[in-house]
Write a protein that holds these residues in place. Structure first.
Motif, PDB file in Angstrom:
ATOM      1  N   SER A   1      35.844  36.317  41.742  1.00  0.00           N
ATOM      2  CA  SER A   1      37.075  36.842  41.155  1.00  0.00           C
ATOM      3  C   SER A   1      38.194  35.815  41.266  1.00  0.00           C
ATOM      4  O   SER A   1      38.231  35.016  42.207  1.00  0.00           O
ATOM      5  CB  SER A   1      37.485  38.156  41.829  1.00  0.00           C
ATOM      6  N   PHE A   2      39.086  35.861  40.277  1.00  0.00           N
ATOM      7  CA  PHE A   2      40.216  34.945  40.195  1.00  0.00           C
ATOM      8  C   PHE A   2      41.451  35.747  39.810  1.00  0.00           C
ATOM      9  O   PHE A   2      41.344  36.767  39.120  1.00  0.00           O
ATOM     10  CB  PHE A   2      39.962  33.862  39.134  1.00  0.00           C
ATOM     11  N   PRO A   3      42.633  35.283  40.191  1.00  0.00           N
ATOM     12  CA  PRO A   3      43.852  35.995  39.795  1.00  0.00           C
ATOM     13  C   PRO A   3      44.014  36.020  38.276  1.00  0.00           C
ATOM     14  O   PRO A   3      43.787  35.004  37.608  1.00  0.00           O
ATOM     15  CB  PRO A   3      44.977  35.172  40.432  1.00  0.00           C
ATOM     16  N   VAL A   4      44.381  37.163  37.743  1.00  0.00           N
ATOM     17  CA  VAL A   4      44.632  37.282  36.307  1.00  0.00           C
ATOM     18  C   VAL A   4      45.693  36.271  35.875  1.00  0.00           C
ATOM     19  O   VAL A   4      45.642  35.739  34.762  1.00  0.00           O
ATOM     20  CB  VAL A   4      45.032  38.733  35.944  1.00  0.00           C
ATOM     21  N   SER A   5      46.617  35.959  36.763  1.00  0.00           N
ATOM     22  CA  SER A   5      47.680  34.999  36.433  1.00  0.00           C
ATOM     23  C   SER A   5      47.145  33.596  36.169  1.00  0.00           C
ATOM     24  O   SER A   5      47.847  32.767  35.589  1.00  0.00           O
ATOM     25  CB  SER A   5      48.715  34.960  37.562  1.00  0.00           C
ATOM     26  N   ASP A   6      45.902  33.305  36.555  1.00  0.00           N
ATOM     27  CA  ASP A   6      45.301  31.990  36.299  1.00  0.00           C
ATOM     28  C   ASP A   6      44.625  31.900  34.930  1.00  0.00           C
ATOM     29  O   ASP A   6      44.187  30.821  34.534  1.00  0.00           O
ATOM     30  CB  ASP A   6      44.262  31.654  37.374  1.00  0.00           C
TER      31      ASP A   6
END
Length: 149
Positions: free
Chosen positions: A136-141
């Motif tokens: 998982s990765f931040p949506v902001s990225d």
């Protein structure tokens, strides 16, 4: 078979520690212009996406640069993203990162959209913890979502 279904077949493929290289990772890199003996320590997230796309005769960037995938297929919003044929292109690194208008020469990461969990996007990708897995990765990225069909 969807790109996502095909990509899941490679979950668990990992770089080989030491002087040997995983031949499948080296082959994926060869689809992006590297030699067949390219070391599996080479950044290969885009090569993985290219390998899956090549196998299914889908559009591909033919580049190992993650951000090159911002030019492939058609743009969809993150809200429209589906785990069949969509790839997610992300920023990578710390500090001020360029936006999606920069498609080469800037750090990035790419993999197949695997879902959303609150403020995180799930990505099935290569070169994640040195292997193919879901992380998982931040949506902001997220720089963009591209539909390969």
């Amino acid at each position: 078979m969807t790109a996502f279904e095909f990509a899941t077949r490679f979950v668990g493929i990992k770089e080989i520690v030491g002087t040997k290289d995983h031949p499948l990772i080296s082959w994926w890199l060869s689809l992006c212009g590297f030699s067949l003996d390219a070391p599996d320590e080479t950044a290969w997230c885009s090569a993985f996406v290219n390998g899956v796309a090549w196998s299914l005769r889908l559009p591909r960037s033919k580049s190992a640069a993650a951000r090159s995938n911002l030019l492939v297929g058609r743009s969809v919003t993150l809200a429209e993203a589906k785990a069949e044929f969509d790839v997610v292109v992300l920023k990578r690194g710390t500090g001020n990162q360029p936006g999606p208008e920069v498609t080469s020469g800037a750090p990035g990461h790419v993999g197949f959209f695997a879902g959303l969990e609150r403020d995180r996007v799930l990505v099935l990708g290569g070169n994640q913890s040195n292997g193919v897995c879901v992380q998982s990765f931040p949506v902001s990225d997220v720089l963009g979502v591209r539909r390969l069909i």
